[in-house]
Design a protein around this motif. Structure first.
Motif, short mmCIF file in Angstrom:
data_model
loop_
_atom_site.label_atom_id
_atom_site.label_comp_id
_atom_site.label_asym_id
_atom_site.label_seq_id
_atom_site.Cartn_x
_atom_site.Cartn_y
_atom_site.Cartn_z
N THR A 276 39.43 43.05 44.46
CA THR A 276 38.87 41.98 43.64
C THR A 276 37.58 42.46 43.00
O THR A 276 36.75 43.08 43.67
CB THR A 276 38.57 40.73 44.51
OG1 THR A 276 39.78 40.28 45.12
CG2 THR A 276 37.95 39.61 43.69
N ALA B 222 35.68 42.01 48.77
CA ALA B 222 36.26 42.11 47.43
C ALA B 222 36.71 43.54 47.14
O ALA B 222 37.82 43.76 46.65
CB ALA B 222 35.25 41.64 46.38
N ILE C 144 38.45 35.10 47.67
CA ILE C 144 39.01 36.46 47.64
C ILE C 144 40.36 36.48 48.34
O ILE C 144 41.33 37.05 47.83
CB ILE C 144 38.02 37.46 48.28
CG1 ILE C 144 36.76 37.58 47.43
CG2 ILE C 144 38.69 38.82 48.48
CD1 ILE C 144 35.61 38.27 48.13
#
Length: 103
Positions: free
Chosen positions: A76, A71, A39
């Motif tokens: 992400t 995330a 990440i």
């Protein structure tokens, strides 16, 4: 990559991290750190591949939840691939299956 690291593959900004057959408190920290590292490297999509994972305890679920939080904060998209009924049950009990896509 160290012997304990989970294999990772990149295609552009999409990364696939293959997780071990068993995730428990003996290796959950390494799994978490590997996912966080991917990440932090700027993955737009992170696929945690649990297809070969046959067992995952609470510490493994916690590692995945922590990766989800990082995330989400980083923008992400986290996706999980899980085949084992045991692993899917752990994802359901932890609530992670309501937060991320599980394939």
């Amino acid at each position: 990559m160290t012997e304990d690291a989970c294999p990772e593959r990149w295609l552009g900004r999409q990364a696939v991290v293959t997780l071990p057959e068993h995730i428990d408190r003996s290796n959950a920290g390494r799994v978490r750190e590997q996912l966080l590292l991917v990440i932090n490297r700027g993955a737009a999509v992170l696929i945690a591949d649990l297809a070969a994972t046959v067992s995952c305890d609470y510490s493994g679920a916690d590692a995945l939840v922590r990766a989800y939080h990082r995330a989400a904060a980083s923008g992400t998209e986290l996706e999980l691939v899980a085949m084992s009924d045991v692993v899917r049950r752990v994802l359901r009990l932890s609530g992670l299956d309501r937060l991320v896509s599980v394939y």
